[in-house]
Each structure stands twice: as structure tokens, then as C-alpha cells.
Scaffold this motif. Structure first.
Motif, short mmCIF file in Angstrom:
data_model
loop_
_atom_site.label_atom_id
_atom_site.label_comp_id
_atom_site.label_asym_id
_atom_site.label_seq_id
_atom_site.Cartn_x
_atom_site.Cartn_y
_atom_site.Cartn_z
N LYS A 62 -3.66 0.75 -4.59
CA LYS A 62 -4.69 0.68 -5.63
C LYS A 62 -5.43 1.99 -5.82
N SER A 63 -5.42 2.86 -4.81
CA SER A 63 -6.12 4.14 -4.95
C SER A 63 -5.52 4.98 -6.07
N GLU B 231 -7.67 -3.42 -12.89
CA GLU B 231 -8.93 -4.05 -13.30
C GLU B 231 -9.20 -3.97 -14.80
N ASP C 89 0.82 -1.23 0.00
CA ASP C 89 0.00 0.00 0.00
C ASP C 89 0.85 1.26 0.00
N GLY D 227 -4.43 -7.97 -9.79
CA GLY D 227 -5.77 -7.42 -9.78
C GLY D 227 -6.69 -8.27 -10.62
N TYR D 228 -7.96 -7.86 -10.73
CA TYR D 228 -8.96 -8.67 -11.43
C TYR D 228 -8.69 -8.76 -12.93
N ARG E 296 -6.66 3.35 -9.49
CA ARG E 296 -8.05 3.64 -9.83
C ARG E 296 -8.25 5.10 -10.18
N GLU F 167 -1.24 -2.70 -7.42
CA GLU F 167 -2.38 -3.49 -6.95
C GLU F 167 -3.68 -2.97 -7.56
N GLY F 168 -4.70 -3.82 -7.59
CA GLY F 168 -6.04 -3.40 -7.97
C GLY F 168 -6.20 -3.04 -9.43
#
Length: 531
Positions: A458-459, A494, A435, A512-513, A462, A491-492
Motif C-alpha cells: 500500500k505504500s 482509497e 506487501d 481497500g476502503y 499511497r 492493497e490500500g
């Protein structure tokens, strides 16, 4: 001394002369209540009258201001009137008062203890039940718990901890209004009773307490800052009980602590439901370990350059028999606040190593598995040796393990954290800073820490679609990591556009996804084989 039925002195001995500060010739034959009018309607007056009227002995103990003395008086009737025997009981009274004070006050801070707190709160609640109680101006109970105080005691010793508690008590007393009340009800727990207040005023006062705490304390030659979590409960309608108010304030305090500490939280009914749910989970944890209800899922990580798998992050799951599959958001804070936290590290390490060995035997090679540790787990004694011992027991190379830590787990004791991470690196275990960018992000400690990988929060990933600043931060993190010889993983992730922008920024890898959701052990092995 003796007094006749007309209330005139008939006899005094030398001690009575000294106590009454008069010679006997000046008192004999005179009316006692004319000589001592200030004693009319006193306790002494009442037992003399009672003994004279009934013939029954009387007894009374009271303070006599002219001599600054406590006297016990015993009165006895006879045919000519009454005789009174006096005894100086000042020392006994002071000793009893001291015993009562010690029984009702905290020895360290001098504040009232829990027993006295409940008494004072019960009295205040009873007052609120009187006809003069008005809605809108109420009693407020503030339950204060110092954050991480055990760590202070462990790091600096109990002498420093005791000095900090005394200093905090003094600060509380300095800011309390005269009709407010403060008590120490536990090791690092304090309760305040605010009278004739409102919820907003109580919250403002609670924030003032937090601000006052932020000013460093001087204790045994050290400068130490403290923080606290504060819960508030208001008596809005009487009748109520002191214990119920304390319980609600305590519940609100735990909610403040769960929200990240150094917080103020007012009680509402939903908190009780949350606390009952939390307690139920805590009681289920023991059975969860015994019944093997905990399991690991694995979220793959791939290189941006060619999409090849570089490993996975191990994610804890609880297959609860009634609640289904739970993620750590539902239970991790309860688990870490239980006696089973120490068991968790051993379980995590053994389980990860068991999976690595099983995959290898089935022909699946996994470069590296990362797992998360809390601050207490990271800073525990001999972490590197424990991991090395478990890895060897499963015939797993330490280089296949990556320990992820968060920034807040490092800054609590940067010296110890640096030492632990260096020991991990020395035995071949990788480390990642999770993080990154969401916490302190201090470059001063980043330079000192032997970290292998920075995980971009991830913030930022995004936000990058509609934020040039977020993109600039990502590029800055990547450049910083490269200059320090570290890898980066985002991270994160998508969608493909996020991956392409991260690749353009020079980021090394992603999870991530877009790559995959977290997978159980069998599905993860299939993912690795497909890649």
C-alpha cells in the motif's frame, strides 16, 4: 613446629623443614619473625599472637608464595609457648575453587553466569552509592538476546549452536574494556556491565556489538550470521538494585525485539507500561480462545476490469471484553509469542472454512478467501496436508483458499518455503506474496517460488499521487508478475484516482476502503449479494 614465649623456634619436624625450606639446626633458637619478616601482619602472625595471648586454639588457611602452596595452620597453646600443625591443602583449595568457578560461571562459554552477574552488578551499584558517584557518568546494563537462535539450533543442531555461542562470547571479550563485565545469563542471553559511561556511549557500544555480530561465524564447517536485540538500562541515581536494573534492561530488549529485531532500545518509563499491558494481554489470550472472543472480518477484493468480486482477505479481530474490538496491531505479536500460536492456524483454517460453507448454504458464492500465516506457521511440518484435511472436513474446495505469506517469512529458509509452497500448489491451494516491494524483493527467489499473486504494498499506492517513481515501480511490478505468470492485487486503495491509475498500469484487482472496509461475516455476505 613449636615456638617458645619469646617467639623462638624450639622444635621442627622433617616436614616443617621442607615447608620452611630450612634445616632445623639453622632455625632452632632463632626468632620466627626475624627469620620470616614477610609473614609479619599475615594471617598466620595474627592467629599465633591470638593463641599466645588467649590460650585458645587458632586456625588459618592461606597461600604461601615461595612454595606455591596453600597451607592450613592450627595453633595450640601450652606452658612453654605454642605448637603449630601445618597441612598442605592445595588440592582441596583448588577443588573448592573449581567448584566455586563452576557454580558461578557458564560451562559453555566460561563467562560468569546469572548469579555472578547479579553479584558483580550489586557490587557496582554499591560503589555508585558512595560519595564519589557523579551524575552524568553512570553504570549501563546491556541485555543482549540473539534473534531467532532457536531456529539455528533446529536447522543446524545444538553442536553448531554451542559453537556460535562460544564464538560470540569470544568476540564480546575481545571488544570489552578492562573494567567492563560480560555474563551469559540464559540460553542465548548475555548481559554487559559498562562502567563510567553515558547513554549515548552505551548505545554506540551496543551498535558496535551488532556490527560485530554481522560478521559471519564459522561453526562446524558452516558460515552463519547472527543478529541480536539489545536493551539498555542506566543507573543514573543511587541507590538502586541489580535486579531492578536487569529487569529494566530486559524490558528494553523486548521492546527492541518488538520493533523488528536487530535493534537497540534504551529503557524509559513508558516501556514498563507497555510490558504490563503486553503481559495482561498474554494472560487474556487463553480466555479469549475458550470464550470465542476471536473472530474474522473480511475485506472484499474486486477485479479492476469490471468491479466483480474475486474474494476477500480474512482479517483477525479480538473482541476483548474490556478493550473492545482489537486489530492485530494491538495483540498479534503477543499471540505469536505464546503457546497458542500453534492453535491459531487450526482456528483460522476451521473458521474460514466454516464461513465459506455457511455462505454457500445461504446462497452466497465466494470465489476465494485469503488468510495470512507467519513464518513459523508457514514452515511447520505438513502444512498442505493439514489444510487439505480441514477443507475436506468442511466440504470446501482447496481452490477457495489463498495462503498469504510475507517476504521475510520466506527468506528465513528459502528451501523449506519453496517446498511448502509447491506442496500447497500441488493440492490446489493458491498462494500470494503479501506487501511485495516493502521487504527484500529479491528476484532470485521470486523466480523460484510457486506464487500465484503478488500483492502490491500500500505504500506504493499511497505515494503514487505525488511520486512518478512510485508509479514506475507499480508498473514494473505488474510487468514482472505478468512475465512470471502471476496476478497482481493492490492493497490500500482509497480513492477512484488510485484505482484508475492502477487499472492503467495493468493491475488485475484491488482491495481497500474504496471497495469496502473490513466487514463481519453477515455484512460481507450482503456485500457479495449486492455485487
Amino acid at each position: 613446629m613449636s615456638i617458645d614465649r619469646s617467639w623462638r623456634f624450639t622444635y621442627l619436624n622433617h616436614t616443617a623443614e621442607r615447608y620452611l625450606q630450612q634445616e632445623r639446626q639453622n632455625l632452632l633458637g632463632r626468632h620466627i619473625w626475624q627469620c620470616y619478616p614477610d609473614l609479619v601482619d599475615s594471617g598466620y602472625y595474627r592467629i599465633y599472637q591470638q593463641t599466645a595471648a588467649t590460650g585458645l586454639p587458632g586456625r588459618h588457611t592461606d597461600y604461601y608464595a615461595p612454595l606455591d602452596t596453600w597451607f592450613e595452620a592450627r595453633s595450640f597453646a601450652h606452658d612453654d609457648g605454642i605448637t603449630v600443625l601445618f597441612r598442605d591443602v592445595t588440592r582441596e583449595h583448588e577443588h573448592a575453587a573449581q567448584l566455586e568457578f563452576e557454580a558461578s560461571h557458564d560451562y559453555l562459554t566460561g563467562l560468569p553466569n546469572r548469579r555472578k552477574c547479579v553479584e558483580a552488578l550489586s557490587h557496582a551499584v554499591a560503589e555508585a552509592a558512595s560519595p564519589g558517584f557523579t551524575h552524568g557518568a553512570s553504570l549501563a546494563v546491556l541485555f543482549i538476546d540473539l534473534d531467532h537462535f532457536k531456529e539455528v539450533n533446529d536447522a543446524f543442531g545444538h553442536a553448531v549452536g554451542d559453537e556460535l555461542l562460544r564464538g560470540f562470547a569470544k568476540r564480546l571479550l575481545a571488544i570489552l574494556k578492562p573494567d567492563f563485565f560480560a555474563a551469559r545469563v540464559g540460553g542465548d542471553e548475555f548481559v554487559l556491565l559498562l562502567r563510567d559511561t553515558t547513554e549515548s556511549a552505551a548505545e554506540a557500544f551496543a551498535h558496535a556489538v551488532l556490527s560485530d555480530l554481522a560478521i559471519p561465524f564459522e561453526a562446524c564447517g558452516r558460515s552463519i550470521s547472527l543478529s541480536a536485540s539489545i536493551g539498555i538500562a542506566l543507573l543514573e541515581e543511587a541507590p538502586d538494585s541489580a535486579e531492578a536494573l536487569l529487569s529494566r534492561a530486559d524490558t528494553a530488549m523486548y521492546a527492541a525485539k518488538s520493533s523488528g529485531r536487530f535493534q537497540v532500545r534504551a529503557y524509559d518509563g513508558a516501556l514498563d507500561r507497555g510490558m504490563r499491558d503486553r503481559l495482561a494481554l498474554r494472560m487474556d489470550i487463553r480466555e479469549a480462545f475458550a470464550a470465542n472472543q476471536f473472530e474474522l472480518h473480511f475485506q472484499p477484493q474486486v477485479a479492476l476490469a469490471d468491479g466483480s468480486p474475486i474474494g476477500a482477505e480474512a482479517l483477525l479481530r479480538w473482541r476483548h471484553p474490556e478493550r473492545g474490538l482489537l486489530t492485530p496491531y494491538a495483540f498479534l505479536d503477543v499471540l505469536l509469542d505464546s503457546p497458542y500460536e500453534s492453535i491459531l492456524v487450526e482456528w483460522l483454517l476451521n473458521t474460514v472454512c466454516q464461513h465459506i460453507r455457511a455462505w454457500r448454504r445461504s446462497g452466497v458464492f465466494v470465489p476465494r478467501i485469503s488468510l495470512n500465516l507467519s513464518a513459523r506457521q508457514l514452515l511447520g511440518a505438513g502444512l498442505a496436508d493439514r489444510i487439505l484435511h480441514i477443507a475436506r472436513a468442511h466440504d470446501v474446495s482447496p481452490a477457495m483458499l489463498d495462503i498469504e505469506v510475507t517476504e521475510d517469512s520466506l527468506v528465513s529458509d528459502i528451501e523449506q518455503a519453496t517446498s511448502v509452497l509447491a506442496a500447497l500448489k500441488q493440492v490446489g491451494i493458491f498462494t500470494s506474496l503479501d506487501d511485495f516491494g516493502s521487504g527484500y524483493s529479491s528476484l532470485s527467489y521470486l523466480v523460484r517460488l510457486p506464487i500465484d499473486t503478488l500483492k502490491i504494498d500500500k505504500s506504493f499506492v499511497r505515494a503514487r499521487v505525488d511520486s512518478e517513481k512510485a508509479s514506475a515501480v507499480i508498473r514494473g511490478i505488474v510487468g514482472l508478475a505478468r512475465s512470471l505468470g502471476m496476478k497482481t492485487i493492490a492493497e490500500g486503495v482509497e480513492c477512484q484516482s488510485q484505482a484508475e491509475e492502477l487499472k492503467d498500469a495493468g493491475c488485475d484487482s484491488i482491495q481497500g476502503y474504496l471497495v469496502s472496509r473490513p466487514l463481519d461475516s453477515e455484512a460481507f455476505a450482503e456485500f457479495m449479494l449486492r455485487r
